[in-house]
Design an enzyme around this catalytic site. Structure first.
Site, mmCIF file in Angstrom:
data_model
loop_
_atom_site.group_PDB
_atom_site.id
_atom_site.type_symbol
_atom_site.label_atom_id
_atom_site.label_comp_id
_atom_site.label_asym_id
_atom_site.label_seq_id
_atom_site.Cartn_x
_atom_site.Cartn_y
_atom_site.Cartn_z
ATOM 1 N N HIS A 92 1.062 -1.278 0.113
ATOM 2 C CA HIS A 92 0.012 -0.186 -0.010
ATOM 3 C C HIS A 92 0.869 1.292 -0.027
ATOM 4 C CE1 HIS A 92 -3.512 2.594 0.733
ATOM 5 N NE2 HIS A 92 -2.471 3.246 1.505
ATOM 6 N N SER A 193 -7.930 3.437 8.979
ATOM 7 C CA SER A 193 -8.594 3.444 7.541
ATOM 8 C C SER A 193 -7.845 2.367 6.702
ATOM 9 C CB SER A 193 -8.862 4.948 7.286
ATOM 10 O OG SER A 193 -9.117 4.973 5.885
HETATM 11 N N1 URA Z 1 -6.235 6.490 2.552
HETATM 12 C C1 URA Z 1 -7.117 5.904 3.405
HETATM 13 O O1 URA Z 1 -7.559 4.735 2.537
HETATM 14 N N2 URA Z 1 -7.693 6.293 4.443
HETATM 15 C C2 URA Z 1 -7.163 7.369 4.899
HETATM 16 O O2 URA Z 1 -7.479 7.829 5.794
HETATM 17 C C3 URA Z 1 -6.284 8.171 4.290
HETATM 18 C C4 URA Z 1 -5.669 7.790 2.939
#
Ligand code: URA
Length: 437
Positions: A92, A193
């Site tokens: 990611h 998140s």
């Molecule tokens: N990307 C995400 O998936 N969530 C966030 O809070 C910031 C970037």
């Protein structure tokens, strides 16, 4: 016990908001209830906004962030890749300008025997989205069912597709709310998140590319380090082998920012060429993914030079309906910017290049806007390169030439040319590595 519409509720939302406002720790039960009640519509958007702001201002400890993440995972489905014949690893990136690394990385790691279930997003703002880039390939589709994803992971070894709506649905709602309430930047909320989606996705190993610099979400190294550490802790606590690389995003990656432009550059990397920084970062992340999946004896560089990564790319694109041999779209109009002095390029600002690419049509302002496949910015020199007056420095691409002026405005002051190398200090692309202790 509280009553809401006749249903008994364990907590009162206002008590929870007050507790975080007054810097108290929230209990595991309070957090699990808050996310569940928000998903059910019992906690209203205005209450969640107030709580998100209290979290931004007063923070959360490791236990609270872990509970918040677990509650978001519990709001939806969890995927399971346990039936695959090979281990899984994912990457990611927190997002940057010219960051096309997922495109060569996923097939490269697959070619080395590790399956890559890459759930990606579309771009918003000045950073591009992986799905937008791949959608410039004629026929390619981003939406796969869970069954199609699993079958492709077994057959091809790599999938890059849109995250289904079933993974961490609480995050989807909360992220949209944070976007309009000035609460995106809270590290506990960013970390939970990102990690709730990655843990729910079910990958065995995860490598985080946390960008730092003008073109990144985190401009400051201390903040980027804190975000990386928090995410590594969350992944490790959830049993996912997680490592983060902190990488420089003050200069854009490679030589292009824009959808089809970046696909073209990625294919060059898969063919054994491409810009040195893109190759360096792709290989560094591939090594971490392979090590996380228990395959640290494999050198991914071999798969780039002997064509195996390219074969995996072609199979991955074809499996999702794309034609790997199709001509990629080109913008209808281009405009060149030339160097105004002889010397050495000492600076090229990632954020300004990202905004220019976005204004040319490569990105979107609202999530429902279309993007132009051929739009973007190409730069013909990187910091440290010698340049001569009059040589092309940048080429701007767009289908709508009335966008050139606004893109040029964004680029005002974005680069610097010094008379010689004495004014240039090179900076490392990989700034730090953060792993569980
Ligand atoms: N990307 C995400 O998936 N969530 C966030 O809070 C910031 C970037």
């Amino acid at each position: 016990m509280r009553l809401d519409g006749g249903v008994s509720e364990s907590f009162d939302t206002v008590d929870i908001i007050r507790a975080k406002r007054d810097r108290q720790e929230l209990t595991s039960e309070q957090i699990a209830w808050t996310i569940d009640a928000y998903t059910r519509g019992v906690v209203a958007d205005e209450q969640m906004s107030a709580l998100a702001m209290a979290i931004l201002l007063n923070g959360m400890n490791r236990r609270e962030i872990g509970d918040w993440t677990a509650a978001m995972i519990a709001s939806g489905e969890r995927m399971d890749f346990g039936s695959l014949s090979r281990p899984t690893a994912d990457k990611h990136s927190t997002g940057g300008v010219g960051d096309k690394i997922t495109l060569p990385l996923a097939p490269l790691v697959a070619a080395c025997g590790v399956a890559v279930p890459q759930l990606s997003g579309r771009g918003l703002g000045h950073t591009g989205g992986t799905l937008d880039k791949l959608e410039s390939i004629p026929g390619w589709r981003a939406d796969l069912s869970n069954e199609e994803m699993l079958a492709q992971l077994e057959d091809v070894g790599a999938v890059i597709c849109a995250a289904g709506s079933g993974l961490a649905p609480a995050d989807k709602r909360l992220y949209a709310l944070r976007d309009v309430t000035g609460t995106v930047e809270a590290i506990p909320l960013i970390a939970s998140s990102i990690m709730s989606k990655k843990i729910a996705e079910g990958t065995g190993a995860l490598v985080l590319d946390v960008k730092v610099g003008s073109g990144a979400f985190m401009k400051d190294r201390d903040q980027a380090t804190e975000l990386a550490r928090t995410m590594v802790e969350l992944g490790t606590d959830a049993g996912v082998h997680t490592v983060a690389l902190l990488t420089d995003m003050s200069v854009p990656l490679g030589l292009t920012a824009g959808n089809a432009l970046e696909v073209r550059e990625s294919v060059e990397v898969l063919a054994g060429g491409g810009p040195a920084d893109v190759v360096e970062l792709t290989l560094a992340l591939a090594r971490e993914m392979l090590a996380g999946a228990g395959k640290d004896d494999i050198d991914p560089a071999d798969a780039l030079t002997d064509g195996r990564a390219m074969d995996a790319w072609r199979a991955m694109i074809s499996a999702q309906g794309g034609d790997p041999d199709a001509e990629l779209p080109r913008a209808a109009e281009t405009q060149q910017v030339t160097a105004d002095a002889d010397g050495v390029l000492t600076r090229l600002d990632a954020f300004q290049v990202g905004v220019a690419a976005w204004r040319l049509g490569a990105g979107r302002a609202r999530k429902e806007d279309p993007v132009q496949a051929g739009a973007g910015v190409e730069w013909h020199a990187r910091p440290g390169d010698a340049v001569q007056v009059g040589q092309p420095l940048l080429t701007l691409h767009t289908d709508t030439p009335d966008r050139f002026d606004r893109a040029l405005e964004a680029l005002d002051g974005a680069w610097q040319i010094a008379p010689d190398h004495t004014a240039y200090t090179s900076s490392a692309l990989i700034v730090d590595r953060i792993a569980a202790p």
